[in-house]
Design a protein around this motif. Structure first.
Motif, PDB file in Angstrom:
ATOM      1  N   UNK A 130      -9.396  -1.957 -16.742  1.00 41.89           N
ATOM      2  CA  UNK A 130      -9.702  -0.716 -16.170  1.00 41.89           C
ATOM      3  C   UNK A 130      -8.830  -0.453 -14.851  1.00 41.89           C
ATOM      4  N   UNK A 131      -9.246   0.486 -13.957  1.00 46.51           N
ATOM      5  CA  UNK A 131      -8.715   0.580 -12.721  1.00 46.51           C
ATOM      6  C   UNK A 131      -8.497  -0.509 -11.993  1.00 46.51           C
ATOM      7  N   UNK A 132      -7.207  -0.678 -11.434  1.00 47.97           N
ATOM      8  CA  UNK A 132      -6.770  -1.831 -10.514  1.00 47.97           C
ATOM      9  C   UNK A 132      -6.381  -1.514  -8.914  1.00 47.97           C
ATOM     10  N   UNK A 133      -5.982  -2.335  -8.397  1.00 49.67           N
ATOM     11  CA  UNK A 133      -5.935  -2.484  -6.892  1.00 49.67           C
ATOM     12  C   UNK A 133      -4.971  -1.272  -6.280  1.00 49.67           C
ATOM     13  N   UNK A 134      -3.776  -0.922  -6.950  1.00 46.35           N
ATOM     14  CA  UNK A 134      -2.920   0.100  -6.371  1.00 46.35           C
ATOM     15  C   UNK A 134      -3.076   1.446  -7.344  1.00 46.35           C
ATOM     16  N   UNK A 135      -4.435   1.530  -7.969  1.00 49.42           N
ATOM     17  CA  UNK A 135      -4.485   2.714  -8.496  1.00 49.42           C
ATOM     18  C   UNK A 135      -4.289   3.981  -7.841  1.00 49.42           C
ATOM     19  N   UNK A 136      -4.591   4.057  -6.493  1.00 47.24           N
ATOM     20  CA  UNK A 136      -4.627   5.293  -5.637  1.00 47.24           C
ATOM     21  C   UNK A 136      -3.325   5.335  -4.831  1.00 47.24           C
ATOM     22  N   UNK A 137      -2.352   4.247  -5.148  1.00 43.55           N
ATOM     23  CA  UNK A 137      -1.278   4.153  -4.339  1.00 43.55           C
ATOM     24  C   UNK A 137      -0.257   5.442  -4.153  1.00 43.55           C
ATOM     25  N   UNK A 138      -0.253   6.321  -5.253  1.00 38.83           N
ATOM     26  CA  UNK A 138       0.319   7.332  -5.453  1.00 38.83           C
ATOM     27  C   UNK A 138      -0.001   8.393  -4.435  1.00 38.83           C
ATOM     28  N   UNK A 139      -1.329   8.251  -3.931  1.00 43.07           N
ATOM     29  CA  UNK A 139      -1.913   9.366  -2.986  1.00 43.07           C
ATOM     30  C   UNK A 139      -1.317   9.133  -1.593  1.00 43.07           C
ATOM     31  N   UNK A 140      -0.715   7.868  -1.245  1.00 40.11           N
ATOM     32  CA  UNK A 140      -0.276   7.582   0.159  1.00 40.11           C
ATOM     33  C   UNK A 140       0.442   8.542   0.690  1.00 40.11           C
ATOM     34  N   UNK A 154      -2.444 -13.440  12.170  1.00 45.99           N
ATOM     35  CA  UNK A 154      -2.118 -12.305  12.866  1.00 45.99           C
ATOM     36  C   UNK A 154      -2.192 -11.049  11.953  1.00 45.99           C
ATOM     37  N   UNK A 155      -2.607  -9.851  12.638  1.00 47.32           N
ATOM     38  CA  UNK A 155      -2.417  -8.387  11.784  1.00 47.32           C
ATOM     39  C   UNK A 155      -1.169  -8.041  12.003  1.00 47.32           C
ATOM     40  N   UNK A 156      -0.328  -7.478  11.083  1.00 47.38           N
ATOM     41  CA  UNK A 156       1.004  -7.152  11.076  1.00 47.38           C
ATOM     42  C   UNK A 156       0.722  -5.449  10.600  1.00 47.38           C
ATOM     43  N   UNK A 157       1.058  -4.553  11.329  1.00 44.46           N
ATOM     44  CA  UNK A 157       1.128  -3.105  11.238  1.00 44.46           C
ATOM     45  C   UNK A 157       2.428  -2.563  10.528  1.00 44.46           C
ATOM     46  N   UNK A 158       2.452  -1.736   9.509  1.00 45.43           N
ATOM     47  CA  UNK A 158       3.443  -1.069   8.882  1.00 45.43           C
ATOM     48  C   UNK A 158       3.251   0.399   8.850  1.00 45.43           C
ATOM     49  N   UNK A 159       4.036   1.315   8.754  1.00 46.96           N
ATOM     50  CA  UNK A 159       4.002   2.909   8.580  1.00 46.96           C
ATOM     51  C   UNK A 159       4.894   3.081   7.561  1.00 46.96           C
ATOM     52  N   UNK A 160       4.182   3.807   6.574  1.00 42.02           N
ATOM     53  CA  UNK A 160       4.814   4.306   5.531  1.00 42.02           C
ATOM     54  C   UNK A 160       5.857   5.347   5.902  1.00 42.02           C
ATOM     55  N   UNK A 161       7.224   5.369   5.413  1.00 46.60           N
ATOM     56  CA  UNK A 161       8.301   6.165   5.626  1.00 46.60           C
ATOM     57  C   UNK A 161       8.535   6.918   4.381  1.00 46.60           C
ATOM     58  N   UNK A 162       8.074   6.642   3.327  1.00 47.37           N
ATOM     59  CA  UNK A 162       8.585   7.246   2.039  1.00 47.37           C
ATOM     60  C   UNK A 162       8.142   6.517   0.844  1.00 47.37           C
ATOM     61  N   UNK A 163       8.209   7.368  -0.215  1.00 48.45           N
ATOM     62  CA  UNK A 163       7.767   6.943  -1.340  1.00 48.45           C
ATOM     63  C   UNK A 163       8.703   7.507  -2.637  1.00 48.45           C
ATOM     64  N   UNK A 164       8.772   6.819  -3.720  1.00 47.19           N
ATOM     65  CA  UNK A 164       9.571   7.579  -4.808  1.00 47.19           C
ATOM     66  C   UNK A 164       9.014   7.035  -6.079  1.00 47.19           C
ATOM     67  N   UNK A 165       8.964   7.713  -7.240  1.00 44.32           N
ATOM     68  CA  UNK A 165       8.755   7.294  -8.395  1.00 44.32           C
ATOM     69  C   UNK A 165      10.001   7.497  -9.247  1.00 44.32           C
ATOM     70  N   UNK A 166      10.313   6.327  -9.885  1.00 47.04           N
ATOM     71  CA  UNK A 166      11.685   6.422 -10.751  1.00 47.04           C
ATOM     72  C   UNK A 166      11.134   5.708 -12.105  1.00 47.04           C
ATOM     73  N   UNK A 167      12.175   5.827 -12.894  1.00 46.41           N
ATOM     74  CA  UNK A 167      12.268   5.229 -14.133  1.00 46.41           C
ATOM     75  C   UNK A 167      12.460   4.124 -14.278  1.00 46.41           C
TER      76      UNK A 167
END
Length: 211
Positions: A130-140, A154-167
């Motif tokens: 069934x549904x897995x951990x990154x199921x909703x990642x496409x909505x980021x 230590x908590x490390x913070x990152x900011x999303x700069x882009x995404x892509x869907x590729x073959x």
């Protein structure tokens, strides 16, 4: 999910020939590791510098203590511990087992999050369970925060700069694994339509930089 083959050559060559694609799991509706080229907001990694060498065999005690332990994406309500992923016997990159679909993994052949180079986190979209951990990642969205807990807590913070869907047949290996001067983060999962055997044909890649 099947994964890219990494040769046992020196790190730079290995990373640039690495291809991560989702392992062939029967209900892999867009699972984990890697390949993707897509819709756009993709941001290429920063300028290059010597890539960190892939880790083969057992990690050293230093690597053990540095291994990240958790990833959290507040905007998507995703939170997962991180297992370590290395290479399979055939040289392909490991992915989390189907029965641990709600757990993401950190590829030990890449950088340690927070250190120079691309740190790669791999997670399934769906598995036969069934549904897995990154199921909703496409909505980021660009600007979203991704938190990684370092081995020392230590908590490390990152900011999303882009995404892509590729073959999966056109995985942007250099963009994902290529050397970067600073610390960068990539999240990889499967995406897209299914082929005749029921496997997703694409990969989704999310790029992030330190906040």
């Amino acid at each position: 999910m099947h994964t890219p083959r990494l040769s046992r050559r020196p790190r730079t060559a290995a990373l640039l020939t690495a291809l991560v694609t989702c392992a062939a799991l029967t209900a892999c509706a867009g699972p984990a590791p890697s390949a993707a080229a897509p819709q756009t907001t993709a941001s290429a990694p920063a300028s290059s510098s010597p890539a960190p060498t892939p880790k083969h065999g057992q990690p050293s005690s230093t690597e053990e203590s540095a291994a990240p332990t958790q990833v959290t994406i507040p905007s998507l309500k995703i939170s997962s511990s991180l297992m370590r992923l290395g290479l399979n016997a055939d040289g392909t990159v490991e992915v989390p087992p189907a029965e641990k679909g709600m757990t993401a993994g950190w590829y030990t052949g890449g950088a340690v999050p927070g250190r120079p180079g691309p740190a790669v986190l791999i997670g399934h979209n769906d598995t036969r369970f069934g549904r897995a951990v990154f199921h909703d990642l496409r909505d980021i969205r660009e600007g979203a925060e991704v938190l990684v807990r370092a081995g020392d807590g230590r908590p490390l913070s990152f900011t999303v700069t882009g995404k892509e869907t590729v073959s999966k047949n056109a995985f942007p290996t250099e963009r994902v694994y290529g050397a970067t001067k600073g610390s960068t983060l990539r999240l990889v999962t499967c995406d897209g339509a299914f082929d005749a055997e029921g496997h997703p044909v694409d990969n989704l890649i999310v790029y992030a930089e330190p906040s």
